[in-house]
Each structure stands twice: as structure tokens, then as C-alpha cells.
Design an enzyme around this catalytic site. Structure first.
Site, short mmCIF file in Angstrom:
data_model
loop_
_atom_site.label_atom_id
_atom_site.label_comp_id
_atom_site.label_asym_id
_atom_site.label_seq_id
_atom_site.Cartn_x
_atom_site.Cartn_y
_atom_site.Cartn_z
N ASP A 195 33.42 45.76 41.51
CA ASP A 195 32.21 45.27 40.84
C ASP A 195 31.80 46.13 39.64
O ASP A 195 31.65 47.35 39.75
CB ASP A 195 31.08 45.25 41.87
CG ASP A 195 29.88 44.43 41.41
OD1 ASP A 195 29.55 44.49 40.22
OD2 ASP A 195 29.30 43.74 42.25
N SER A 221 29.14 40.80 37.52
CA SER A 221 29.00 40.29 38.88
C SER A 221 28.54 38.84 38.86
O SER A 221 29.18 38.00 38.24
CB SER A 221 28.06 41.19 39.68
OG SER A 221 28.22 40.99 41.07
#
Length: 746
Positions: free
Chosen positions: A211, A67
Site C-alpha cells: 500500500d 489505495s
């Protein structure tokens, strides 16, 4: 000295097994891995750790991230120093990056007026509402990442970066961990940070990725698998939130998505040799308004960790000498020569339109900024939801550009609410259709439902090789209840209707400037609400051929801090067909007895507002307006209307201190100064002062030839537009007036 000896002994106890293992295995110098966790805005605290590593001269051999950790980590792997990454982080407009909306300056000129002025916009695809896999597509983010990742242009294997790099994503179809180490680096890190339900998922090959924090937010295992003997782990995540911190449905949804990572984190932490936990409990993943504070917290932690990094670096350097450490390791990146441009994903718009707006040519040499601006020139047309590109090497310094396009739905239905002291409350409905009748066109109809109804329609067709020419058709209608003033005192209420149809030809110089010519057919109707001693009523038609020029370089729609908004029009009024009737004491009089003349005449009108940043929270506004009807003798018909703070009337020249139309004239010039200050986030105060002269050509009113006015406004910037109240005063009659505006005006 005692502390230093103890510290060195501690280092030996911790890292000696790894060093011995490395020597026995023949690997030579122990490999240092660095792992950066995800955490949204909190991930910017990693920068402080990178700066401490740079200062210590510690060479990193492998880098992994998830991320936000993948963004910071990828930049460091390419060769940016920690200080360079900090500089970029502080300069970025994070609020703009995490939105579907481009900044106003990137919007095509012909789209600016309608852009981002509605509360709700519902897309329709094949007559059905269309929903995305996430809220934010992130075009601005993607382009900014592409610009920053330009030094890795052409490198398809992330192990070939200055520091070998891997990032983590999640396969949304089965929840599997996906390690990304090849392909396009921008696409990889964009997939690694695609928070479910917030960002749209990213397609890589036949997989749809989100993610990596869902399954592996702290990929220490990945660093070990790459060959790291010693792993430094920087973690900004606080783990699962407690029940009292789950306040909204979105909080609950996000919590459910990270259970798997919570279990994985326990194993990752145990494998970490130097574990760094940042204390960021007062911040969330969305705290991009606090990046300065977050970076400073990371820098404090970096200073705390510096002795450890320094002693580790010195110890390794003594055992395994290396060339001097360099903070800035970016490779030289030359301009690229495009040998081909391929566009994929077009369904509704054609390739000629896309390439024309793109403006890049095969055989041309370009920088990252050139390509970013070219893509924004296409994106600003609002035909496209997402435009990404992949630059594939095609020989030395030669490149093939593969462009991937996701188009916006062709139809949008939009809604807004508005209130103004003049127009009163309005419900505004808009339907926008692209490729209506012919390709590469945009059509819309907007209606304001209120006691003063308005309707506007426009059709615009892009033409020309670079699609910077356009042909427009327009329709406008307004129905107003107005008051006629004499000497700034109300004299007569009347009903005014205005209707026009229009054709114009426009040349767009760039996204902020356009020029054009056109002809407008106009109809006017004027009827007093009650009888006066002398009055005129009826209607007329006329033709208005004009040329115009416009500039709009404002940085934002509401409360801009910089930029110019200028509109100029000059034309010729001819073929007037007056159907007005004159009355005196209820008896009709010959029209020529009123001293009115409906001969052809020329006119010009200018409105400009210039915003200059002034201080950290302030902006100076200089507003000028002017209008002249040459050889005009038609009384209030076709006159310029001075007053009001917002443009809500045809031929209006806004002016602080008086209301709309309190002065009507055939010639006027206004100048206003204001200072806009943001008291706190989204709350503004704006003092204003203005001066005007009028009736310097022609003759409408004679008593007052100048005006001076003052005002102070308090406003709040909201998703539905400004909410603003103003108290203002005019010297010429000594009266205090109040003005309210809510939302965007029609």
C-alpha cells in the site's frame, strides 16, 4: 450578489498567481490536478467530489491517488463519470471482494459440498505449514477490477488515459515511494491498496509492493510533478489514531506502518490549493457495510464544494474556451481476439488442465465478462490461490493473454466442530490432497470423532478435453444409535452401521450442475439394544447401480437468500445377500415368516430446496422431498427416514415437527415452506410449516399416512457455521419438540 462578487474576488486572489504563471510560461490554460487519498472504505466518499466536479463542468487534467483513491481515481481517469462509479460501488458485494473465498456460485460443482465448511484450514507445502505475506490474496477483487478497467485494455501508458493518471505504492524491501504510471492498470491499483499484513504483496518487475499509504497517502506532490498548476485534494484519512483508539494488536501494527506518511502529509497539504477534508471519524477503513452512508457523506461535501468548482470552471472557460464538458468519457471498447494464451507459474497442475477449464480458444473473440467467467471456471476448482492476466496488444483488436498463476498448496488439514440433536457433539478432521497419485485429481478423508462416528473418503480425477468429465471413487461409514418408532412413539433402541464403497462417472455441465452414473456396494448391520417381542437383527450386503443429477446455485453456504439445491438419484438394488435373523419372544424364526422379501427392486429419491429473495432481508424457502422403493418389502431396512431439520442420515427426508426416523417408510413425499428473515446482522428467525404423505406404495407403517408439522427457528450465522435452535410441533401426536444444530453437519 455581494457574496458572489466577494467569492469571485477570493478565487482571483487564490488562483491568479497560478494563471499568470501558466500564461508567462506559455502553457496556456492552467492545468487542474486532482488528488484522492487512501482510506479503505472511507475512500468511497471521493465519489461525491467527482460528481460535484462533473456537475460544475470542471475539466481535470491530471489525477493521482493512493489505495482506494487509486481505484476511484483510475476509473475516473479512464472516462467513467462520478455517477457511473457510484452505481458500480453500490452494486458491488464488498464483503465478498475482500476475502480469499470465491462466492459459492463460482465454485466447481464437485467442490461445493466441502467448500468453506471448516473453522480452520492449514495449508502444507513440502510437509511444512505455509504462510502468506498477507491474509487476503484478493482474487475476486482482482477480477472485478479487471472487469471495471476493461476500457483501458491495451493501454500500457497511464498518461494516455482520458485523464493522465499516476498512483502510489511502497517498495516493501526499502520503504521507497514507487510511482506507478505504466504497465497493467489492474496490477498497479491492486499494488497501491495492498495494506501490509492484510493483503498479499504484489510483484511488479523485481519489486514487491504494498500500500502506498505507508509512505504517501495523499500524493499532491505527484500531481504537481505531472504539471498541475492548481491541485484539488480530497482527503478521507484522519491521520494517526490516538492512543485510546488503538484497541487491538492489529491496530498497533497498522499505526506503526503509517508514521512516515504522517510526516509526508504535512508537506502534501501545504501544496494543495483546494483542500477537502471529509468528516468520517465514525467510520474505519473496513466499514464496507456502511458504503451507502459514506457515499452520502461524500455527496454532501460535494454539494458544499460545488460553488467553488463551478466558479473555477466558469472562469477558466471564459479565459480559455474548450469544447463542451462531457461527464461520460469512456472510449468504445470492442471485443478482443486472442492470438495466443500463455500460462505462467504452473508447478503442480499441467497446462492442458488449466486451458481445458479456462475454455478460451485462440482465434476467438471475447468480452470482459467472458474472460472473467473463464477465469472463475478455473479458480472454482480450488487448485489455485490467485489467477491474474495481462492482455497485451498484438495488432489491431488482437491480443495476447498472459496468465499468471499462484497455485494453492497441495495439502490442507482442516478442523471443525459440530453439534446436532441427533449426532451429538463431533470433532471433525479433514485431510485434502490434490494431485494424489496422478495429476489433476483431488482426494480427501474426513472423520467425525463422536459417539456416532462417521468417516468419508473421496477421490476424484478430472478427464476430458475441457476437464468437465470426472471419475470418482468413494467410501462412507456411519455408526448410529437410533430409536425405532411405532405410531410416533419410541419402541426400540438399536445400533445401526452402514458402510459403502462407490465408483461413479460425472459430467459437469457448468459450475452449478452435474449428471452422472455409478455403482455402490453397501453393507448394513442392525442390532437391537434389548430384546423385544418381535425383532430382526444381523447384516446384509447389496449392489446399487444408479444415475444422479445435481444442481447447486445457492448464493452462500449459510442462510442462502437465493438459488436452488437439488439432488436426485434413481437406481436398482440387486445382488442382496441378507444375513438377518428374525426372533419372536427370543426364539429364532425363519426369515420368510416375517413377510420380508429381499428381491431386487428399484428406488428413486429427490431432495430440493429453493430460495427466493423476499423483501430486503427475507427469503422464501420451498423445500420438497420424496422417496420411493418400488416392490420393497424389507421393513425398516433400506426404508426412508422422515424427520429432523438437517441431513445427517442415509435415506433421510428432513421434516419439521418430528425427529430423525420417527417415521420410516418405503414411500414418502414432503413439502415444507419457510420464511427466513434477518432480524439484524447475522441473526435470523425462520418460521416453518410442513406436510407429508407416506406409505402410498409398499407397506411399512400403516396407522399414519400423513403428517403436518410446524416450527420456528432462531439462528446466528458464524464463522463455524450456523448456531440454531428450533421449537417444533407435530399435529399427529400433539407433542412439542426441540432441536439444536451448531456448525456444519458432517
Amino acid at each position: 450578489m455581494r457574496f458572489r462578487r466577494v467569492f469571485v474576488c477570493w478565487l482571483g486572489i487564490v488562483f491568479l498567481p497560478a494563471v499568470i504563471f501558466a500564461q508567462q510560461s506559455g502553457a496556456g490554460r492552467p492545468k487542474i490536478g486532482l488528488t484522492l487519498s487512501g482510506g479503505g472504505a472511507k475512500g468511497l466518499a471521493h465519489i461525491g467530489i467527482l460528481e460535484a466536479i462533473d456537475s460544475a463542468g470542471l475539466k481535470i487534467d491530471y489525477l493521482t491517488g493512493t489505495s482506494m483513491g487509486s481505484i476511484v481515481g483510475a476509473l475516473y481517469s479512464m472516462g467513467y463519470s462520478g455517477s457511473a462509479i457510484e452505481k458500480m460501488a453500490r452494486e458491488l458485494d464488498w464483503n465478498n471482494l475482500f476475502t480469499n473465498q470465491p462466492v459459492l456460485t463460482d465454485i466447481s460443482y464437485e467442490e461445493k459440498k466441502e467448500y468453506n465448511k471448516y473453522i480452520i484450514e492449514i495449508p502444507f507445502e513440502y510437509s511444512k505449514p505455509k504462510l502468506a505475506s498477507g491474509v487476503i490474496a484478493g482474487e475476486q477483487l482482482w477480477l472485478e477490477l479487471a472487469r471495471m478497467c476493461w476500457p483501458a485494455n491495451g493501454t500500457r501508458d497511464f498518461s494516455q488515459f482520458n485523464i493522465p493518471f499516476k498512483c502510489i505504492a511502497t517498495d516493501v524491501s526499502n520503504g521507497a515511494i514507487v510511482t506507478l504510471d505504466t504497465g497493467d492498470i489492474v496490477t498497479a491499483i491492486r499494488a497501491s491498496m495492498a495494506i501490509p499484513s492484510i493483503f498479499t504483496a504484489i510483484n511488479i518487475g523485481d519489486r514487491k509492493l504494498v500500500d502506498g499509504g505507508v509512505v504517501r497517502n495523499f500524493p499532491v506532490i505527484t500531481a504537481k510533478e505531472m504539471g498541475a498548476d492548481i491541485v484539488i485534494g480530497s482527503n478521507v484519512s484522519e491521520g494517526l489514531r490516538k492512543s485510546d483508539q488503538l484497541q487491538t494488536p492489529l491496530d498497533v501494527i497498522q499505526q506503526l506502518g503509517f508514521y512516515k506518511d504522517a510526516d509526508d502529509f504535512k508537506d502534501e497539504k501545504q501544496l494543495c490549493d483546494i483542500f477537502i477534508q471529509h468528516k468520517l471519524e465514525n467510520y474505519s477503513a473496513a466499514s464496507f457495510g456502511s458504503i451507502d452512508s459514506i457515499i452520502e457523506i461524500g455527496k454532501r461535501k460535494g454539494r458544499e464544494m460545488y460553488p467553488i468548482f463551478k466558479h473555477l470552471a466558469d472562469s477558466l472557460q471564459e479565459l480559455y474556451p474548450l469544447p463542451p464538458f462531457e461527464k461520460d468519457r469512456l472510449p468504445f471498447t470492442a471485443d478482443i481476439e486472442l492470438t495466443a494464451i500463455h500460462v505462467n507459474g504452473l508447478k503442480h497442475s499441467d497446462e492442458k488442465f488449466f486451458l481445458g477449464r479456462l475454455g478460451l480458444k485462440t482465434g476467438g473473440c471475447y468480452t470482459s465478462q467472458h474472460i472473467k467467467e473463464a477465469v472463475l471456471n478455473v479458480f472454482g476448482t480450488r487448485f489455485y490461490k490467485m489467477i491474474t492476466y495481462d492482455l497485451v496488444p498484438d495488432g489491431k483488436r488482437q491480443t495476447i493473454m498472459n496468465v499468471n498463476v499462484e497455485e494453492n498448496p497441495l495439502t490442507y488439514v482442516k478442523f471443525a466442530l459440530s453439534y446436532n440433536s441427533f449426532t451429538n457433539a463431533s470433532a471433525i478432521v479433514n485431510i485434502t490432497q490434490r494431485n494424489f497419485i496422478v495429476p489433476n485429481s483431488r482426494a480427501f478423508v474426513t472423520a467425525a470423532i463422536s459417539e456416532n462416528p462417521r468417516v468419508q473418503a473421496e477421490y476424484f480425477k478430472y478427464t476430458g478435453h475441457d476437464r468437465n468429465f470426472g471419475v470418482g471413487l468413494g467410501f462412507y461409514f456411519e455408526d448410529n444409535s437410533m430409536t425405532q418408532y411405532e405410531n410416533l412413539k419410541a419402541k426400540q433402541d438399536y445400533h445401526s452401521k452402514y458402510l459403502s464403497t462407490d465408483i461413479h462417472f460425472q459430467y459437469t455441465l457448468n459450475s452449478i450442475m452435474a449428471i452422472g452414473v455409478g455403482t455402490r456396494w453397501e453393507f448394513q448391520n442392525l442390532n437391537p439394544r434389548y430384546s423385544e417381542e418381535q425383532e430382526i437383527r444381523g447384516n446384509s450386503t447389496q449392489l446399487n447401480s444408479y444415475l444422479y443429477a445435481g444442481i447447486n446455485s445457492l448464493d452462500r453456504k449459510i442462510y442462502p437468500r437465493k438459488g436452488l439445491d437439488l439432488q436426485f438419484e434413481a437406481g436398482w438394488i440387486y445382488n442382496e445377500n441378507p444375513g438377518f435373523r428374525a426372533f419372536r419372544d427370543g426364539v429364532q424364526q425363519p426369515l420368510d415368516s416375517t413377510n420380508f422379501s429381499f428381491a431386487d427392486y428399484q428406488r428413486a429419491m429427490l431432495q430440493a430446496k429453493y430460495h427466493i429473495p423476499f423483501g430486503y432481508r427475507g427469503a422464501l424457502q420451498i423445500q420438497a422431498g420424496g422417496g420411493v422403493n418400488f416392490n420393497h418389502r424389507q421393513g425398516p431396512i433400506n426404508a426412508f427416514l422422515i424427520g429432523g431439520l438437517a441431513n445427517v442420515l442415509r435415506n433421510q427426508l428432513p421434516f419439521v415437527g418430528i425427529l430423525e426416523g420417527e417415521v420410516n417408510t418405503s414411500s414418502a413425499a414432503t413439502l415444507q415452506l419457510a420464511y427466513q428473515y434477518e432480524v439484524t446482522k447475522n441473526i435470523f428467525t425462520t418460521p416453518r410449516v410442513g406436510a407429508a404423505v407416506y406409505d402410498f406404495m409398499g407397506d411399512v407403517n400403516q396407522r399414519y399416512n400423513y403428517l403436518s408439522g410446524y416450527g420456528i427457528s432462531a439462528g446466528y450465522s458464524t464463522f463455524m457455521g450456523p448456531i440454531e435452535g428450533t421449537m417444533m410441533y407435530c399435529d399427529q401426536d400433539g407433542r412439542l419438540r426441540f432441536y439444536v444444530n451448531i456448525g456444519f453437519n458432517f
